[in-house]
Scaffold this motif. Structure first.
Motif, PDB file in Angstrom:
ATOM      1  N   PRO A   1       0.908  -1.415   0.122  1.00 42.48           N
ATOM      2  CA  PRO A   1       0.155  -0.002   0.202  1.00 42.48           C
ATOM      3  C   PRO A   1       1.368   0.880  -0.187  1.00 42.48           C
ATOM      4  O   PRO A   1       0.327   1.940  -0.225  1.00 42.48           O
ATOM      5  N   LEU A   2       1.887   0.894   0.556  1.00 43.38           N
ATOM      6  CA  LEU A   2       3.011   3.080   0.490  1.00 43.38           C
ATOM      7  C   LEU A   2       3.090   3.352  -1.033  1.00 43.38           C
ATOM      8  O   LEU A   2       2.820   4.258  -1.112  1.00 43.38           O
ATOM      9  N   SER A   3       2.779   1.800  -2.440  1.00 43.09           N
ATOM     10  CA  SER A   3       2.779   2.341  -3.341  1.00 43.09           C
ATOM     11  C   SER A   3       2.315   2.216  -4.433  1.00 43.09           C
ATOM     12  O   SER A   3       2.297   2.893  -5.057  1.00 43.09           O
ATOM     13  N   GLU A   4       1.485   1.568  -3.964  1.00 42.64           N
ATOM     14  CA  GLU A   4       0.052   1.166  -4.639  1.00 42.64           C
ATOM     15  C   GLU A   4      -1.764   2.106  -4.480  1.00 42.64           C
ATOM     16  O   GLU A   4      -2.077   1.832  -4.651  1.00 42.64           O
ATOM     17  N   THR A   5      -1.054   2.565  -3.004  1.00 44.27           N
ATOM     18  CA  THR A   5      -2.706   4.305  -2.972  1.00 44.27           C
ATOM     19  C   THR A   5      -2.280   5.291  -3.655  1.00 44.27           C
ATOM     20  O   THR A   5      -1.117   5.196  -3.864  1.00 44.27           O
ATOM     21  N   LEU A   6      -3.515   5.907  -3.367  1.00 44.82           N
ATOM     22  CA  LEU A   6      -3.115   7.010  -3.396  1.00 44.82           C
ATOM     23  C   LEU A   6      -2.536   8.111  -4.759  1.00 44.82           C
ATOM     24  O   LEU A   6      -2.995   7.462  -5.893  1.00 44.82           O
ATOM     25  N   GLU A   7      -1.748   8.368  -4.367  1.00 47.22           N
ATOM     26  CA  GLU A   7      -0.466   8.510  -6.386  1.00 47.22           C
ATOM     27  C   GLU A   7      -0.236   7.222  -6.628  1.00 47.22           C
ATOM     28  O   GLU A   7      -0.430   8.038  -7.860  1.00 47.22           O
ATOM     29  N   GLY A   8       0.027   6.324  -5.957  1.00 47.46           N
ATOM     30  CA  GLY A   8       0.359   5.524  -6.695  1.00 47.46           C
ATOM     31  C   GLY A   8      -0.624   4.928  -7.889  1.00 47.46           C
ATOM     32  O   GLY A   8      -0.672   4.120  -8.719  1.00 47.46           O
ATOM     33  N   ALA A   9      -1.585   4.578  -7.150  1.00 51.78           N
ATOM     34  CA  ALA A   9      -3.025   4.426  -7.357  1.00 51.78           C
ATOM     35  C   ALA A   9      -3.033   5.186  -9.029  1.00 51.78           C
ATOM     36  O   ALA A   9      -3.649   4.453  -9.977  1.00 51.78           O
ATOM     37  N   VAL A  10      -3.041   6.610  -8.681  1.00 46.20           N
ATOM     38  CA  VAL A  10      -3.157   6.904  -9.949  1.00 46.20           C
ATOM     39  C   VAL A  10      -2.237   7.259 -11.035  1.00 46.20           C
ATOM     40  O   VAL A  10      -2.426   7.238 -12.312  1.00 46.20           O
ATOM     41  N   ARG A  11      -0.765   7.548 -10.512  1.00 47.40           N
ATOM     42  CA  ARG A  11       0.375   7.571 -11.226  1.00 47.40           C
ATOM     43  C   ARG A  11       0.754   6.298 -11.369  1.00 47.40           C
ATOM     44  O   ARG A  11       1.361   6.379 -12.487  1.00 47.40           O
ATOM     45  N   GLY A  12       0.581   5.321 -11.236  1.00 51.19           N
ATOM     46  CA  GLY A  12       1.271   4.088 -11.228  1.00 51.19           C
ATOM     47  C   GLY A  12       2.070   3.816 -11.016  1.00 51.19           C
ATOM     48  O   GLY A  12       2.770   4.886  -9.619  1.00 51.19           O
ATOM     49  N   ARG A  13       2.246   2.782 -10.196  1.00 48.43           N
ATOM     50  CA  ARG A  13       3.534   1.907  -9.150  1.00 48.43           C
ATOM     51  C   ARG A  13       4.921   2.878 -10.500  1.00 48.43           C
ATOM     52  O   ARG A  13       5.973   2.846  -8.938  1.00 48.43           O
TER      53      ARG A  13
END
Length: 298
Positions: free
Chosen positions: A112-124
């Motif tokens: 979740p540290l990299s896959e939620t919020l910005e990660g969900a929108v901008r990609g891993r």
């Protein structure tokens, strides 16, 4: 006195070698310095014998080529501001210096540290780019302390995790978000807002304050808190990309705020994508949108 500018890692390490006994503070940036960066530099100046500023527009963390191309490059002005803030050394490498021919390594923080919020929108790949360049910069500078702003809350959490997991010997110091008089979080991208768009953008901090006020009334349901944010944004004609409430440390989604939570949002105002956040702490009477300064060392 103007800071010394170095372009290569080898020169950087040579210049820093005599200075390490008194402590090295480091502020990584992509340039286009504003008061937020300067507040980090001043904090570094107060706590370290030597202060290093990096200026590097990192191509691997941009998902859109247009955003990378539009990012301001203002090195001469940045160096002048750095001098006023007491910076000793500016590390301004080229892309080839940071990513030489044959470069094939990526630092990736999972979950979740990299896959939620910005990660969900901008990609891993966005946070892969962030983690990789920050790791390279920390290894190049080898500072005692590195300073980050709380506006990029998810980035800070990712960097803390990376530093702990890899055992990089550095204190990660988080400083409160620097804001304009109307509460808008300072960002290099704000210069791209027209006067009318800048006025509309003030709805972003208002929306966070609305969530804080709702929280202060005892509301703990994340959907109701998000609704308070969205009401302010919609009234200004803005449609957020996301408004999420997550655990402040793990970034796991929260339906009820029973312990410290990060309420974060992203929204486009004209050509500019703005992000901001507030930490909600049950039992605390804190309505200022910031993350309290913290340090993490492996």
């Amino acid at each position: 006195m103007s800071p010394r500018i170095v372009r290569t890692v080898s020169e950087l390490r040579t210049v820093l070698a005599p200075s390490r006994a008194d402590g090295v503070g480091f502020v990584p940036t992509m340039g286009a310095l504003h008061e937020g960066h300067l507040s980090l530099l001043r904090a570094a100046r107060s706590e370290n014998g030597t202060v290093v500023l990096s200026i590097f527009v990192n191509p691997t963390q941009f998902g859109e080529a247009a955003d990378l191309d539009a990012y301001p490059r203002t090195e001469a002005a940045d160096v002048a501001l750095a001098a006023e803030a007491g910076v000793d050394l500016v590390f301004a490498p080229s892309v080839d210096e940071m990513y030489p021919t044959g470069f094939a390594t990526t630092v990736s923080v999972g979950g979740p540290l990299s896959e939620t919020l910005e990660g969900a929108v901008r990609g891993r790949s966005h946070f892969d780019g962030v983690a990789t360049v920050v790791a390279k910069l920390l290894l190049a500078v080898q500072p005692d302390r590195a300073y980050f702003g709380a506006k990029d809350a998810q980035q800070v959490v990712v960097v803390r995790r990376m530093v702990a997991d890899l055992g990089i010997p550095v204190d990660i110091v988080t400083r409160p978000t620097s804001r304009e008089a109307d509460g808008l979080a300072r960002s290099s991208r704000n210069t791209r807002l027209s006067p009318d768009q800048r006025e509309i953008a003030a709805a972003v901090p208002r929306s966070l304050r609305a969530a804080q006020d709702t929280f202060a009334l005892g509301v703990r349901d994340s959907h109701r808190l998000a609704a308070a944010v969205c009401a302010e944004l919609h009234a200004a004609g803005l449609d957020p990309e996301y408004v999420e409430t997550v655990d402040a440390e793990s970034l796991e989604p929260m339906s009820e705020v029973a312990h410290p939570a990060l309420l974060a949002l992203a929204v486009r105002v004209g050509p500019v994508r703005l992000i901001d956040n507030v930490v909600l702490v049950p039992g605390a009477d804190d309505r200022i949108p910031l993350i309290s300064p913290e340090r993490t060392r492996p």
